[in-house]
Design a protein around this motif. Structure first.
Motif, mmCIF file in Angstrom:
data_model
loop_
_atom_site.group_PDB
_atom_site.id
_atom_site.type_symbol
_atom_site.label_atom_id
_atom_site.label_comp_id
_atom_site.label_asym_id
_atom_site.label_seq_id
_atom_site.Cartn_x
_atom_site.Cartn_y
_atom_site.Cartn_z
ATOM 1 N N PHE A 64 0.811 -1.223 0.000
ATOM 2 C CA PHE A 64 0.000 0.000 0.000
ATOM 3 C C PHE A 64 0.840 1.267 0.000
ATOM 4 C CE2 PHE A 64 -3.682 -2.302 -0.121
ATOM 5 C CZ PHE A 64 -3.733 -3.259 0.867
ATOM 6 N N THR A 65 1.959 1.252 0.728
ATOM 7 C CA THR A 65 2.800 2.461 0.687
ATOM 8 C C THR A 65 3.333 2.667 -0.726
ATOM 9 O OG1 THR A 65 4.751 1.204 1.356
ATOM 10 C CG2 THR A 65 3.509 2.316 3.102
ATOM 11 N N GLU A 66 3.712 1.583 -1.361
ATOM 12 C CA GLU A 66 4.224 1.704 -2.726
ATOM 13 C C GLU A 66 3.140 2.137 -3.701
ATOM 14 O OE1 GLU A 66 7.046 1.694 -4.108
ATOM 15 O OE2 GLU A 66 8.456 0.627 -2.846
ATOM 16 N N THR A 67 1.907 1.732 -3.409
ATOM 17 C CA THR A 67 0.816 2.134 -4.299
ATOM 18 C C THR A 67 0.736 3.643 -4.413
ATOM 19 O OG1 THR A 67 -0.453 0.151 -3.743
ATOM 20 C CG2 THR A 67 -1.663 1.984 -4.705
ATOM 21 N N VAL A 68 0.818 4.314 -3.302
ATOM 22 C CA VAL A 68 0.782 5.776 -3.343
ATOM 23 C C VAL A 68 2.005 6.304 -4.074
ATOM 24 C CG1 VAL A 68 0.784 7.885 -1.980
ATOM 25 C CG2 VAL A 68 -0.505 5.918 -1.189
ATOM 26 N N GLU A 69 3.168 5.755 -3.729
ATOM 27 C CA GLU A 69 4.413 6.243 -4.302
ATOM 28 C C GLU A 69 4.463 6.059 -5.814
ATOM 29 O OE1 GLU A 69 6.943 7.944 -3.319
ATOM 30 O OE2 GLU A 69 8.171 7.598 -5.092
ATOM 31 N N LEU A 70 4.073 4.873 -6.281
ATOM 32 C CA LEU A 70 4.175 4.587 -7.712
ATOM 33 C C LEU A 70 3.085 5.257 -8.536
ATOM 34 C CD1 LEU A 70 5.156 0.817 -7.575
ATOM 35 C CD2 LEU A 70 6.600 2.739 -8.236
ATOM 36 N N SER A 71 2.026 5.731 -7.860
ATOM 37 C CA SER A 71 0.966 6.408 -8.614
ATOM 38 C C SER A 71 1.312 7.845 -8.901
ATOM 39 C CB SER A 71 -0.348 6.383 -7.824
ATOM 40 O OG SER A 71 -0.685 5.087 -7.470
ATOM 41 N N LYS A 72 2.484 8.262 -8.491
ATOM 42 C CA LYS A 72 2.849 9.670 -8.653
ATOM 43 C C LYS A 72 2.780 10.112 -10.107
ATOM 44 C CE LYS A 72 5.566 11.423 -4.937
ATOM 45 N NZ LYS A 72 6.611 10.806 -4.156
ATOM 46 N N SER A 73 2.323 11.324 -10.282
ATOM 47 C CA SER A 73 2.198 11.872 -11.635
ATOM 48 C C SER A 73 3.492 12.555 -12.041
ATOM 49 C CB SER A 73 1.072 12.904 -11.642
ATOM 50 O OG SER A 73 1.431 13.952 -10.752
#
Lengths: 260, 275, 335
Positions: A64-73
């Motif tokens: 989940f932490t990576e989900t936020v990180e990798l969704s970066k625009s």
């Protein structure tokens, strides 16, 4: 307000075109998950809990932490590009708020990136360590916090991007914030595993609301966690929005003075 | 029939190869000084990134208070310092490897074919990534801070760095050489290289079974990072010899594939031939 | 006279994988690829003597680049023989490299981020030149090519014209016996083109360097070379001196007219190339009718505002040759 949602939709459509980057991003996500699942399994051999987390929770937390990180625009490169090639003059004179439009554009991008990453995370975390108990129950609330985390990240990018009005190279500022999220925000390991003197502070810093709180709520749901995460996120979103507005106000003046 | 060496200026022997290399390094360096700002930014970024990970390992080991399957904090730091040094060395001395695919499909490779020197070494050395010096320095400093400094340890570190630089470059050549046969393999090669670099930074002993096999072959992180780390703690001459042999094998395989690919290039039968 | 280049019966065929349209066809293409043969070079005979200045002309896709790559050893042929300075260029490529120089329009020999001076020094090492000799040679070339001013400026900061000068100078560093130039003046403006042409001519005259030039530019061909070899569809379509080329077409004149009324003229031997409103372009075949007859008749039957008489442009001569095809190949003795 409708025009902002249109921007969001177009940004979402845009993303589908970048297939190779998309695949690469997801591939590295799987690799990181694999490496950490191996790491956690070795660490957990012989114990069932560390700081209250099971091995399953520890890996899903990372998901989940990576989900936020990798969704970066790519908001930062966009603004930097506009400043460098002068198209800033065009985008700033359009009949809508410059920072708001960039914010919605970025959120649109992020939301499209979110879905496949969420799916990939679900698939491979299950594959590597097994399913997460209570996943679907926590999902709606976790999603809200994930979105808040994404909004926070986007606001960081926006503020740093606005610094481009003053300084040519803003990447170092971004790296610093990103690394602060990595370390103090508890990207790789839950803040609960930090030494006591650090974990208290870290939980309250803005970085924790980009990574720790959404992930913690998902792997170990409680109303307390959810509302803490929500409240904190709301505060910091408000604060960063104010900073962004301030920066833009100052920056606008500077741009006009310099001719763009 | 004129004599072969007439009209050419006096020909020196093979020894000038080294002087050429030195000169190339020197010039690339001075060219890089032009890009001072970008160099500083890149090095800064690398240091910030690495520091974050060092903190991560510090916190993790602090919480655990024990080794992770034989790897202590210092051992992980050895992996990081070696990786930085090896990566930096490759980027500095053989920095043109990542451009191989591009040179193949644009035909730029022709320029090297027309020079009186072996194509591959000439190609690899013709570019230097200035930020590589940052990585190299960082690796050396991290090593100095976290490991025991003895003439033996320094020699070993140097040897392993050179091996890593050679194999990293060989891997790049191997991946990029696929462009000779299948068309633009640039993205694939970049991704594959990144994968190897990712695995290199974690304690190798945590991987078992088929993955472990993979890490000793197609994604040879073990052959350039893990085994050196183990040898550094407990040196064994026999194991070292096997390691060097394995690394040499990879280098030879890369050279071989490149040569085969070059032969194909010279036949002109390329995917999407540009005339 | 000594032959520095001998090409006999040269052929080169490429197998190109056919790319299919549509998804189904692409999948099929993956499993069972179909190959198409492209006969890039289809039987070329060529002999070049030392000191010649040869233009190698042909339309796109004619096989020019392929031929040059075969001659310099980058590609190997399917059949036929090539001897450059007595050597097989593919097998002895590196040995040959010491004695030939190349300037390829699109690909640079100079290191992009370094000043030309540094590239020269590096190249001197690559060609195993004695350092003292090299310095002298660099000094000489710098003067001849007039590049002193920007010798220490990074190549990426140079204009195209300045860069090409440095490229040609670099190619001559190791005193090659043959110089191959592939589209060297492409993209340059007229003045710069002329200065490069002068330099190449000078090199040929003073050092007896054989020059092998491919170009689309008629000016290059006309002003530098004394012999032209035209290639189309993979084989030689014309091989003779430029003089001969012009001569067979000098029997034509082109007349441009501006009149006050539509053209009134019908003469045997006069072809109307185009007319538009009150202007006309005519081509006169001098073997059929003398020029003054034509001019007289024009003036008699038309009100002429302006009249220009000129030779057919080189481009036209060349395109006519392209169109002629294999049946009309002319082989003449080089001058």
């Amino acid at each position: 307000m409708r025009k902002y949602f249109r921007i969001l939709r177009y940004a979402a459509r845009d993303q589908v075109a970048y297939l190779p980057a998309f695949l690469a991003r997801n591939l590295f996500f799987v690799i990181i998950l694999f490496i950490f699942s191996s790491l956690w399994k070795v660490i957990y051999a012989g114990q069932s809990l560390i700081a209250g987390f099971s091995v399953v929770q520890a890996l899903w937390y990372l998901t989940f932490t990576e989900t936020v990180e990798l969704s970066k625009s790519r908001l930062l490169t966009r603004i930097q590009g506009e400043v460098k090639d002068g198209s800033l003059a065009v985008t700033m004179t359009r009949p809508y708020s410059y920072p708001l439009s960039h914010f919605f554009h970025a959120m649109g991008e992020s939301m499209v990136r979110l879905l496949p990453i969420l799916a990939v995370g679900f698939l491979f975390a299950t594959l590597f360590v097994g399913p997460l108990p209570g996943y679907f129950k926590a999902l709606p609330f976790g999603l809200i916090l994930l979105l808040c985390g994404m909004a926070l990240d986007t606001l960081w990018l926006l503020c740093i991007g606005l610094l481009a009005f003053w300084s040519e190279e803003v990447s170092p500022y971004y790296w610093i914030i990103q690394k602060l999220i990595f370390i103090l925000g508890g990207l790789f390991i839950p803040i609960d595993m930090f030494p006591d003197w650090l974990s208290g502070i870290a939980r309250t810093l803005p970085f924790a609301f980009s990574a720790y709180w959404p992930a913690y709520t998902m792997v170990s749901f409680s109303w307390r966690a959810f509302f803490t995460g929500l409240a904190g996120a709301a505060c910091y979103i408000g604060a960063l929005s104010a900073v962004a507005a301030l920066l833009f106000g100052l920056g606008k003046r500077r741009v006009h003075a310099q001719g763009g | 029939m004129r004599r072969a060496d007439e009209g050419m200026g006096c020909r020196r022997g093979r020894g000038s190869g080294l002087r050429l290399f030195r000169r190339q390094v020197g010039f690339n360096l001075s060219a890089g000084m032009e890009y001072r700002a970008s160099f500083i930014t890149q090095v800064l970024g690398m240091m910030i990134n690495n520091s974050a990970f060092i903190f991560f390992w510090l916190i993790l080991y602090g919480r655990l208070g024990t080794t992770i399957k034989g790897y202590a904090f210092d051992d992980v730091m050895f992996l990081w310092s070696l990786s930085a040094a090896g990566f930096g060395m490759a980027a500095v001395f053989l920095g043109n490897a990542p451009s191989l695919s591009k040179s193949i499909y644009t035909g730029e490779l022709d320029v090297y074919l027309l020079q009186p020197k072996p194509v591959l070494p000439s190609f690899l050395a013709s570019r230097m990534s200035i930020s590589g010096w940052g990585d190299l320095a960082y690796g050396a400093v991290l090593f100095a801070f976290t490991q025991r400094i003895t003439p033996g340890s320094i020699a070993l570190f140097l040897a392993f760095s050179i091996l890593m630089a050679a194999v990293l470059t060989a891997l790049r050549v191997l991946y990029h050489s696929l462009t000779f046969f299948f068309g633009n393999a640039e993205d694939f090669a970049g991704t594959a290289s990144e994968i190897v670099l990712s695995f290199m930074l974690y304690p190798g002993s945590i991987f078992e079974g088929p993955v472990n096999l993979l890490l000793h072959s197609l994604i040879p992180a073990a052959l350039i990072a893990y085994i050196p780390a183990e040898l550094f703690r407990a040196f064994d001459g026999g194991r070292m010899a096997v390691l060097v042999a394995a690394d040499l094998l990879i280098v030879l395989a890369a050279w071989g594939l490149f040569t085969l690919g070059l032969r194909r290039y010279e036949s002109g039968n390329r995917m999407g031939t540009r005339l | 006279m000594e032959a520095v280049l001998e090409v006999k019966g040269l052929t080169k065929t490429f197998r190109v994988r056919e790319k299919a349209e549509g998804f189904a066809a692409s999948v099929r293409g993956l499993l069972r690829p179909t190959w198409k043969s492209v006969h890039a070079v289809d039987g070329i005979e060529l002999t070049v003597e030392r000191g010649e200045m040869l233009a190698f002309i042909g339309p796109n896709g004619a096989g020019k680049s392929t031929t040059i790559k075969l001659i310099t050893g980058i590609l190997y042929p399917d059949s036929g023989s090539i001897r450059v300075l007595g050597m097989d260029p593919h097998r002895l490529r590196r040995k040959l490299a010491y004695r030939i120089g190349t300037v390829f329009g699109q690909k640079s020999q100079l290191w992009f981020h370094l000043p030309p001076m540094d590239s020269f020094l590096l190249l001197a090492d690559i060609y195993d030149m004695d350092p003292a000799e090299a310095k002298k040679r660099i000094g000489f070339l710098t003067e001849v090519f007039g590049i002193e001013e920007y010798l220490k400026t990074p190549v990426r900061k140079l204009s195209l014209g300045e860069r090409v000068r440095c490229e040609v100078a670099a190619s001559l560093l190791h005193k090659p016996e043959i110089l191959f130039l592939d589209e060297p003046t492409i993209g340059l403006d007229v003045l710069v083109k002329q200065s490069i042409r002068d330099l190449i001519q000078r090199v040929n005259q003073e050092d007896r360097v054989t020059v092998f030039l491919t170009s689309h530019d008629a000016g290059d061909i006309e002003k530098i070379c004394r012999r032209a070899v035209v290639i189309n569809h993979g084989h030689v379509v014309w091989d003779d001196t430029i003089k001969a080329m012009k001569y067979s077409f000098l029997r034509r004149k082109v007349i441009d007219l501006r009149l006050e009324a539509p053209l009134n003229l019908a003469l045997d031997g006069v072809e109307v190339l185009k007319t538009k409103n009150y202007s006309a372009k005519l081509e006169v075949d001098l073997s059929k009718i003398p020029l003054d007859d034509v001019v007289g008749r024009i003036m008699r039957d038309n009100k002429v505002q302006d009249i220009t008489i000129s030779n057919p442009p080189m481009e036209e001569i060349i395109s006519q040759i392209y169109r002629q095809g294999p049946g009309n190949a002319r082989q003449g003795a080089p001058q």
